[in-house]
Design a protein around this motif. Structure first.
Motif, PDB file in Angstrom:
ATOM      1  N   LYS A   1       0.852  -1.186   0.000  1.00  0.00           N
ATOM      2  CA  LYS A   1       0.000   0.000   0.000  1.00  0.00           C
ATOM      3  C   LYS A   1       0.888   1.235   0.000  1.00  0.00           C
ATOM      4  CE  LYS A   1      -0.515   0.121   5.030  1.00  0.00           C
ATOM      5  NZ  LYS A   1      -1.385   0.357   6.166  1.00  0.00           N
ATOM      6  N   SER A   2       0.279   2.425  -0.064  1.00  0.00           N
ATOM      7  CA  SER A   2       1.109   3.614  -0.164  1.00  0.00           C
ATOM      8  C   SER A   2       1.869   3.829   1.143  1.00  0.00           C
ATOM      9  CB  SER A   2       0.273   4.836  -0.529  1.00  0.00           C
ATOM     10  OG  SER A   2      -0.483   5.240   0.566  1.00  0.00           O
ATOM     11  N   SER A   3       3.090   4.334   1.007  1.00  0.00           N
ATOM     12  CA  SER A   3       4.018   4.444   2.135  1.00  0.00           C
ATOM     13  C   SER A   3       4.277   5.895   2.481  1.00  0.00           C
ATOM     14  CB  SER A   3       5.353   3.794   1.749  1.00  0.00           C
ATOM     15  OG  SER A   3       6.380   4.235   2.615  1.00  0.00           O
ATOM     16  N   PRO A   4       4.387   6.224   3.774  1.00  0.00           N
ATOM     17  CA  PRO A   4       4.761   7.595   4.148  1.00  0.00           C
ATOM     18  C   PRO A   4       6.195   7.941   3.749  1.00  0.00           C
ATOM     19  CG  PRO A   4       4.652   6.173   6.096  1.00  0.00           C
ATOM     20  CD  PRO A   4       4.127   5.372   4.937  1.00  0.00           C
ATOM     21  N   ILE A   5       7.034   6.926   3.483  1.00  0.00           N
ATOM     22  CA  ILE A   5       8.427   7.177   3.105  1.00  0.00           C
ATOM     23  C   ILE A   5       8.535   7.518   1.622  1.00  0.00           C
ATOM     24  CG2 ILE A   5      10.748   6.169   2.932  1.00  0.00           C
ATOM     25  CD1 ILE A   5      10.113   6.359   5.779  1.00  0.00           C
ATOM     26  N   HIS A   6       7.993   6.652   0.777  1.00  0.00           N
ATOM     27  CA  HIS A   6       8.152   6.857  -0.659  1.00  0.00           C
ATOM     28  C   HIS A   6       7.203   5.953  -1.435  1.00  0.00           C
ATOM     29  CE1 HIS A   6      10.063   7.520  -4.523  1.00  0.00           C
ATOM     30  NE2 HIS A   6      10.057   6.223  -4.703  1.00  0.00           N
ATOM     31  N   GLY A   7       6.360   6.531  -2.268  1.00  0.00           N
ATOM     32  CA  GLY A   7       5.514   5.758  -3.180  1.00  0.00           C
ATOM     33  C   GLY A   7       4.761   4.648  -2.482  1.00  0.00           C
TER      34      GLY A   7
ATOM     35  N   VAL B   1      14.127   1.400 -11.872  1.00  0.00           N
ATOM     36  CA  VAL B   1      13.807   1.697 -10.477  1.00  0.00           C
ATOM     37  C   VAL B   1      13.908   0.445  -9.596  1.00  0.00           C
ATOM     38  CG1 VAL B   1      11.932   2.431  -8.927  1.00  0.00           C
ATOM     39  CG2 VAL B   1      12.365   3.680 -11.046  1.00  0.00           C
ATOM     40  N   TYR B   2      13.643  -0.730 -10.188  1.00  0.00           N
ATOM     41  CA  TYR B   2      13.543  -1.956  -9.381  1.00  0.00           C
ATOM     42  C   TYR B   2      14.654  -2.953  -9.682  1.00  0.00           C
ATOM     43  CZ  TYR B   2       8.850  -0.065  -8.721  1.00  0.00           C
ATOM     44  OH  TYR B   2       7.790   0.752  -8.435  1.00  0.00           O
ATOM     45  N   VAL B   3      15.833  -2.424  -9.993  1.00  0.00           N
ATOM     46  CA  VAL B   3      16.944  -3.300 -10.349  1.00  0.00           C
ATOM     47  C   VAL B   3      17.751  -3.680  -9.108  1.00  0.00           C
ATOM     48  CG1 VAL B   3      19.112  -3.458 -11.618  1.00  0.00           C
ATOM     49  CG2 VAL B   3      17.114  -2.425 -12.698  1.00  0.00           C
ATOM     50  N   MET B   4      17.962  -4.977  -8.918  1.00  0.00           N
ATOM     51  CA  MET B   4      18.805  -5.462  -7.825  1.00  0.00           C
ATOM     52  C   MET B   4      20.045  -6.123  -8.419  1.00  0.00           C
ATOM     53  SD  MET B   4      18.011  -8.355  -4.929  1.00  0.00           S
ATOM     54  CE  MET B   4      17.074  -7.346  -3.801  1.00  0.00           C
ATOM     55  N   ARG B   5      21.183  -5.838  -7.802  1.00  0.00           N
ATOM     56  CA  ARG B   5      22.436  -6.423  -8.261  1.00  0.00           C
ATOM     57  C   ARG B   5      22.474  -7.909  -7.897  1.00  0.00           C
ATOM     58  NH1 ARG B   5      27.234  -7.888  -6.174  1.00  0.00           N
ATOM     59  NH2 ARG B   5      29.135  -7.332  -7.284  1.00  0.00           N
ATOM     60  N   LEU B   6      22.833  -8.768  -8.858  1.00  0.00           N
ATOM     61  CA  LEU B   6      23.007 -10.188  -8.570  1.00  0.00           C
ATOM     62  C   LEU B   6      24.486 -10.529  -8.439  1.00  0.00           C
ATOM     63  CD1 LEU B   6      21.618 -12.894  -8.155  1.00  0.00           C
ATOM     64  CD2 LEU B   6      21.618 -13.216 -10.626  1.00  0.00           C
ATOM     65  N   ASP B   7      25.272 -10.157  -9.450  1.00  0.00           N
ATOM     66  CA  ASP B   7      26.730 -10.290  -9.363  1.00  0.00           C
ATOM     67  C   ASP B   7      27.336  -9.199 -10.233  1.00  0.00           C
ATOM     68  OD1 ASP B   7      26.695 -11.225 -12.061  1.00  0.00           O
ATOM     69  OD2 ASP B   7      26.279 -13.247 -11.347  1.00  0.00           O
ATOM     70  N   ASP B   8      28.629  -9.287 -10.519  1.00  0.00           N
ATOM     71  CA  ASP B   8      29.280  -8.192 -11.245  1.00  0.00           C
ATOM     72  C   ASP B   8      28.693  -7.983 -12.642  1.00  0.00           C
ATOM     73  OD1 ASP B   8      30.874  -7.556  -9.159  1.00  0.00           O
ATOM     74  OD2 ASP B   8      32.593  -8.735  -9.837  1.00  0.00           O
TER      75      ASP B   8
ATOM     76  N   THR C   1      25.488  -9.433 -13.736  1.00  0.00           N
ATOM     77  CA  THR C   1      24.054  -9.674 -13.877  1.00  0.00           C
ATOM     78  C   THR C   1      23.248  -8.908 -12.842  1.00  0.00           C
ATOM     79  OG1 THR C   1      24.763 -11.934 -14.334  1.00  0.00           O
ATOM     80  CG2 THR C   1      22.399 -11.543 -14.281  1.00  0.00           C
ATOM     81  N   ALA C   2      22.055  -8.460 -13.264  1.00  0.00           N
ATOM     82  CA  ALA C   2      21.123  -7.812 -12.354  1.00  0.00           C
ATOM     83  C   ALA C   2      19.754  -8.474 -12.501  1.00  0.00           C
ATOM     84  CB  ALA C   2      21.026  -6.322 -12.666  1.00  0.00           C
ATOM     85  N   ILE C   3      18.901  -8.216 -11.518  1.00  0.00           N
ATOM     86  CA  ILE C   3      17.528  -8.706 -11.552  1.00  0.00           C
ATOM     87  C   ILE C   3      16.628  -7.485 -11.651  1.00  0.00           C
ATOM     88  CG2 ILE C   3      15.735  -9.913 -10.258  1.00  0.00           C
ATOM     89  CD1 ILE C   3      18.009 -11.406  -8.804  1.00  0.00           C
ATOM     90  N   ASP C   4      15.772  -7.461 -12.666  1.00  0.00           N
ATOM     91  CA  ASP C   4      14.876  -6.317 -12.852  1.00  0.00           C
ATOM     92  C   ASP C   4      13.474  -6.680 -12.375  1.00  0.00           C
ATOM     93  OD1 ASP C   4      13.534  -4.067 -13.510  1.00  0.00           O
ATOM     94  OD2 ASP C   4      14.007  -4.107 -15.651  1.00  0.00           O
ATOM     95  N   GLY C   5      13.109  -6.193 -11.201  1.00  0.00           N
ATOM     96  CA  GLY C   5      11.801  -6.491 -10.617  1.00  0.00           C
ATOM     97  C   GLY C   5      10.634  -5.885 -11.375  1.00  0.00           C
ATOM     98  N   GLU C   6      10.938  -4.975 -12.291  1.00  0.00           N
ATOM     99  CA  GLU C   6       9.883  -4.362 -13.093  1.00  0.00           C
ATOM    100  C   GLU C   6       9.369  -5.327 -14.163  1.00  0.00           C
ATOM    101  OE1 GLU C   6      10.964  -0.398 -14.008  1.00  0.00           O
ATOM    102  OE2 GLU C   6       9.515  -0.208 -15.625  1.00  0.00           O
ATOM    103  N   ARG C   7      10.228  -6.288 -14.542  1.00  0.00           N
ATOM    104  CA  ARG C   7       9.843  -7.295 -15.534  1.00  0.00           C
ATOM    105  C   ARG C   7       9.806  -8.656 -14.848  1.00  0.00           C
ATOM    106  NH1 ARG C   7      14.238  -5.744 -20.058  1.00  0.00           N
ATOM    107  NH2 ARG C   7      15.287  -4.758 -18.314  1.00  0.00           N
ATOM    108  N   GLU C   8       8.659  -9.333 -14.933  1.00  0.00           N
ATOM    109  CA  GLU C   8       8.487 -10.663 -14.329  1.00  0.00           C
ATOM    110  C   GLU C   8       8.677 -10.616 -12.812  1.00  0.00           C
ATOM    111  OE1 GLU C   8      11.199 -13.307 -16.440  1.00  0.00           O
ATOM    112  OE2 GLU C   8      10.748 -12.273 -18.319  1.00  0.00           O
ATOM    113  N   GLY C   9       8.423  -9.442 -12.209  1.00  0.00           N
ATOM    114  CA  GLY C   9       8.637  -9.294 -10.770  1.00  0.00           C
ATOM    115  C   GLY C   9       7.388  -9.586  -9.953  1.00  0.00           C
TER     116      GLY C   9
ATOM    117  N   PHE D   1       8.348  -3.678  -4.234  1.00  0.00           N
ATOM    118  CA  PHE D   1       7.817  -2.491  -3.558  1.00  0.00           C
ATOM    119  C   PHE D   1       8.444  -2.232  -2.184  1.00  0.00           C
ATOM    120  CE2 PHE D   1       4.198  -3.680  -6.381  1.00  0.00           C
ATOM    121  CZ  PHE D   1       4.268  -2.567  -7.199  1.00  0.00           C
ATOM    122  N   PHE D   2       9.363  -3.091  -1.737  1.00  0.00           N
ATOM    123  CA  PHE D   2      10.075  -2.799  -0.493  1.00  0.00           C
ATOM    124  C   PHE D   2      10.822  -1.480  -0.650  1.00  0.00           C
ATOM    125  CE2 PHE D   2      10.376  -6.437   2.527  1.00  0.00           C
ATOM    126  CZ  PHE D   2       9.563  -7.334   1.861  1.00  0.00           C
ATOM    127  N   ASN D   3      10.684  -0.587   0.319  1.00  0.00           N
ATOM    128  CA  ASN D   3      11.475   0.631   0.318  1.00  0.00           C
ATOM    129  C   ASN D   3      12.817   0.392   1.003  1.00  0.00           C
ATOM    130  OD1 ASN D   3      10.013   2.716  -1.054  1.00  0.00           O
ATOM    131  ND2 ASN D   3       8.517   2.676   0.618  1.00  0.00           N
TER     132      ASN D   3
END
Ligand SMILES: [Zn+2]
Length: 154
Positions: free
Chosen positions: A16-22, A62-69, A71-79, A84-86
């Motif tokens: 749900k909407s957060s007082p911190i961000h989005g 916005v939703y990219v997490m580092r996996l290794d040097d 590769t990254a994981i893009d939570g915006e696609r297939e996430g 939505f964790f801040n």
């Protein structure tokens, strides 16, 4: 099977909407320390492809997490809802990788209704040479924690 009920009980969060961000992720019920809350799902991509993917409108990065040097994981696609964790500089959750799959765990007992955070620990090797002022400008943090380092970059 004895374990099947356990999975149903893992339904711990709501978005749900957060007082911190989005939007943010909140505890639907009390979550004991050490609980595996959710997998951080997303499309595996080569980091070097991220800028061109952004230009093509495939991702906002916005939703990219580092996996290794490489590769990254893009939570915006297939996430899933994990994207939505801040971020917080004083988080109540942390990410552990098992077999290249990131899972978000409760690092303390969390009460019902509390917002859940983990520390994004942004920062490629190229960003480590930035000054603190440059890091704050690039990825500012507004988490409000007493020990806030003012930037998402570690
Ligand atoms: Zn902060």
């Amino acid at each position: 099977m004895k374990n099947s009920k356990k999975f149903i009980d893992r339904d711990f969060i709501l978005v749900k909407s957060s007082p911190i961000h989005g939007k943010g992720v909140f505890a639907k019920k009390a979550i004991p320390k050490g609980t595996r809350i959710i997998e951080y799902m997303g499309k595996r991509i080569l980091k070097e492809d991220l800028p061109s993917d952004r230009e093509k409108g495939l991702t906002s990065l916005v939703y990219v997490m580092r996996l290794d040097d490489l590769t990254a994981i893009d939570g915006e696609r297939e996430g899933n809802d994990a994207r939505f964790f801040n971020h917080s500089c004083m988080p109540n959750c942390e990410v552990y990788f098992f077999d290249q799959i990131p899972y978000i765990y409760a690092m303390e007992d969390i009460i019902e209704g509390a917002e859940l955070f983990f520390d994004y620990q942004l920062g490629s090797s190229s960003e480590q040479i930035l000054s603190l002022a440059e890091k704050i400008k690039l990825h500012p943090c507004h988490c409000g924690a007493a020990n806030c380092r003012k930037t998402l970059i570690q």
